[in-house]
Motif scaffolding. Structure first.
Motif, mmCIF file in Angstrom:
data_model
loop_
_atom_site.group_PDB
_atom_site.id
_atom_site.type_symbol
_atom_site.label_atom_id
_atom_site.label_comp_id
_atom_site.label_asym_id
_atom_site.label_seq_id
_atom_site.Cartn_x
_atom_site.Cartn_y
_atom_site.Cartn_z
ATOM 1 N N PHE A 150 -1.615 0.600 4.254
ATOM 2 C CA PHE A 150 -0.685 1.654 3.804
ATOM 3 C C PHE A 150 0.042 2.359 4.939
ATOM 4 O O PHE A 150 0.733 3.348 4.728
ATOM 5 C CB PHE A 150 -1.373 2.636 2.870
ATOM 6 N N THR A 170 -8.429 5.736 4.525
ATOM 7 C CA THR A 170 -8.358 4.364 4.035
ATOM 8 C C THR A 170 -9.396 3.516 4.750
ATOM 9 O O THR A 170 -9.750 3.797 5.897
ATOM 10 C CB THR A 170 -6.960 3.754 4.257
ATOM 11 N N HIS A 224 -8.009 3.616 -0.881
ATOM 12 C CA HIS A 224 -7.524 4.828 -0.210
ATOM 13 C C HIS A 224 -7.971 6.042 -1.014
ATOM 14 O O HIS A 224 -8.211 5.948 -2.222
ATOM 15 C CB HIS A 224 -5.988 4.861 -0.131
ATOM 16 N N GLY A 236 0.788 -1.224 0.000
ATOM 17 C CA GLY A 236 0.000 0.000 0.000
ATOM 18 C C GLY A 236 0.815 1.266 0.000
ATOM 19 O O GLY A 236 0.387 2.296 -0.555
ATOM 20 N N GLN A 237 2.013 1.238 0.582
ATOM 21 C CA GLN A 237 2.803 2.470 0.725
ATOM 22 C C GLN A 237 3.296 3.033 -0.617
ATOM 23 O O GLN A 237 3.131 4.245 -0.861
ATOM 24 C CB GLN A 237 3.975 2.229 1.680
ATOM 25 N N SER A 245 -5.484 -2.464 -3.125
ATOM 26 C CA SER A 245 -4.280 -2.149 -2.371
ATOM 27 C C SER A 245 -4.238 -2.938 -1.070
ATOM 28 O O SER A 245 -5.154 -3.712 -0.754
ATOM 29 C CB SER A 245 -4.228 -0.645 -2.075
ATOM 30 N N VAL A 301 -6.818 12.627 3.853
ATOM 31 C CA VAL A 301 -6.434 11.272 3.468
ATOM 32 C C VAL A 301 -7.240 10.273 4.280
ATOM 33 O O VAL A 301 -7.479 10.480 5.476
ATOM 34 C CB VAL A 301 -4.925 11.034 3.723
ATOM 35 N N VAL A 329 -7.219 4.985 -4.843
ATOM 36 C CA VAL A 329 -6.469 3.759 -5.104
ATOM 37 C C VAL A 329 -7.353 2.566 -4.770
ATOM 38 O O VAL A 329 -8.024 2.557 -3.740
ATOM 39 C CB VAL A 329 -5.184 3.687 -4.247
ATOM 40 N N TYR A 385 0.960 10.580 4.674
ATOM 41 C CA TYR A 385 0.665 11.117 3.343
ATOM 42 C C TYR A 385 0.114 12.534 3.430
ATOM 43 O O TYR A 385 0.403 13.375 2.567
ATOM 44 C CB TYR A 385 -0.312 10.184 2.626
ATOM 45 N N SER A 416 0.380 4.470 -2.495
ATOM 46 C CA SER A 416 -0.171 5.661 -1.847
ATOM 47 C C SER A 416 0.729 6.872 -2.043
ATOM 48 O O SER A 416 0.239 7.997 -2.203
ATOM 49 C CB SER A 416 -0.385 5.385 -0.364
ATOM 50 N N CYS A 423 -13.401 5.357 0.100
ATOM 51 C CA CYS A 423 -12.362 4.357 -0.159
ATOM 52 C C CYS A 423 -12.884 3.087 -0.809
ATOM 53 O O CYS A 423 -12.107 2.332 -1.397
ATOM 54 C CB CYS A 423 -11.658 3.990 1.142
ATOM 55 N N PHE A 479 -7.029 10.471 -1.477
ATOM 56 C CA PHE A 479 -6.092 11.559 -1.182
ATOM 57 C C PHE A 479 -6.607 12.815 -1.875
ATOM 58 O O PHE A 479 -6.728 12.838 -3.102
ATOM 59 C CB PHE A 479 -4.692 11.224 -1.709
#
Length: 370
Positions: free
Chosen positions: A117, A138, A274, A86-87, A114, A136, A111, A123, A90, A252, A276
């Protein structure tokens, strides 16, 4: 055991590379995990490394997945993480949202497909440090019952908001929409402390404080559930936490084209989503005016009358900032159970184990994992 933050990053990278993750992605994952430990959110730091290592080994996480663009407009983009970590997905998403925010005033990325994250605040801060505000969120594995319910239907569904109020220490709010995360219950049990009534319910929807049964029940999905922010029922606003969790789930899940609620994990791995959102302060007001007004607001909050027995009114994110400065200077404390698991991972990955740094001043080891 206390370790140097850069040594912990290097160790985490090496373990991930050993199971097939690219160096580029391993660097990103390690930075997110160690950033959580630096800020005192130990439940989301390197204690989670086992989850990723085993996920890759068991075929539930694709180690070399590439994030792809599914749809795009000048202000929005929808991405597919390909069941990868996930990172990296993201970071790609928030960077694209930032670029669109700079270009159009506001940008948003979602996203799908995934995995976990890390901390949402990472983020949001990434954007705030570049001069943008950010929201942000998730979804997550189901552990939280809806208000008046008795079965886990949502995850703890964290929500993070950051503003570029100060170049050195932006404002950041990062919290679960549940009253407490499972990790905090596990910590309380390890320390011999009790939990409060109204944080969780048994399979009949009755409030319970039996931590071992709650934790085991959550892991086995046997009906035990955490409660939304506000706790049991509506008296203390549990319905508001439930509403916030639903908002995050809509962003999400359905909006991101990801799985939602009880369906986020399947036999083929995770299907987390996720979102953003990043925007320019200058598109709405002058940066100087915004920062001056925010600074005055914070000063008035800090100077407001204190409750009996309290000596400080905090702004969201200040405690984590203070912890980060302390741990950068004196090292990151790791609990014995985490040290033991990292040692096992090192053996399994044929990586040199971590070495402690010399003891120094006391270090705050408070887990803010919510």
């Amino acid at each position: 055991m206390r370790v140097d933050h850069q040594a912990l990053r290097d160790f985490t990278q090496q373990c991930l590379i050993a199971v097939g993750v690219s160096k580029q992605d391993a660097v990103v994952v390690a930075d997110v995990l160690v950033s959580a430990d630096l800020r005192g959110v130990d439940s989301h730091g390197v204690a989670r490394l086992r989850r990723y290592v085993d996920g890759v080994r068991n075929g539930l996480i694709v180690p070399d997945a590439r994030t792809t663009v599914l749809a795009e407009t000048p202000a929005t983009v929808a991405l597919d993480a390909g069941n990868g970590l996930g990172q990296p997905a993201s970071c790609a998403a928030v960077d694209m949202a930032m670029a669109k925010g700079v270009e159009t005033g506001i940008g948003m990325a979602t996203v799908r497909r995934s995995n976990h994250f890390g901390i949402a605040g990472y983020y949001a801060l990434r954007a705030a440090r570049k001069g943008l505000f950010a929201i942000v969120g998730t979804n997550a594995s189901p552990q939280v019952a809806p208000t008046n319910g008795a079965t886990p239907m949502f995850g703890t569904n964290p929500l993070a908001v950051a503003f570029p109020t100060d170049p050195e220490r932006p404002f950041v709010f990062d919290a679960a929409t549940s009253v407490v995360p499972r990790g905090k219950l596990e910590r309380l049990h390890r320390e011999g402390n009790e939990m409060l009534s109204g944080w969780a319910v048994d399979p009949n929807g009755e409030s319970t404080t039996d931590i071992p049964r709650i934790v085991d029940g959550l892991k086995a999905r046997e009906g035990y559930a955490l409660l939304p922010l506000g706790g049991l029922g509506e008296l203390h606003g549990g319905h508001k936490g439930y509403g916030l969790a639903t908002v995050v789930e809509l962003f999400c899940g359905p909006l991101a084209g990801a799985r939602w609620g009880r369906h986020v994990y399947g036999p083929d791995g995770a299907g987390l989503g996720h979102f953003f959102l990043c925007g320019q302060v200058a598109a709405l007001t002058t940066v100087a005016s915004f920062q001056a007004e925010a600074s005055q607001m914070f000063e008035e909050l800090r100077a407001s009358p204190k409750a009996r027995g309290q000596d400080r009114v905090l702004i969201a994110g200040e405690r984590e900032y203070d912890t980060e400065q302390q741990r950068l200077a004196t090292g990151i404390p790791l609990r014995p159970a985490v040290v033991a698991d990292l040692s096992r991972i090192a053996d399994e990955c044929d990586v040199a184990p971590l070495s402690p740094i010399p003891l120094g001043p006391p270090v705050d080891n408070t887990d803010k994992g919510d």
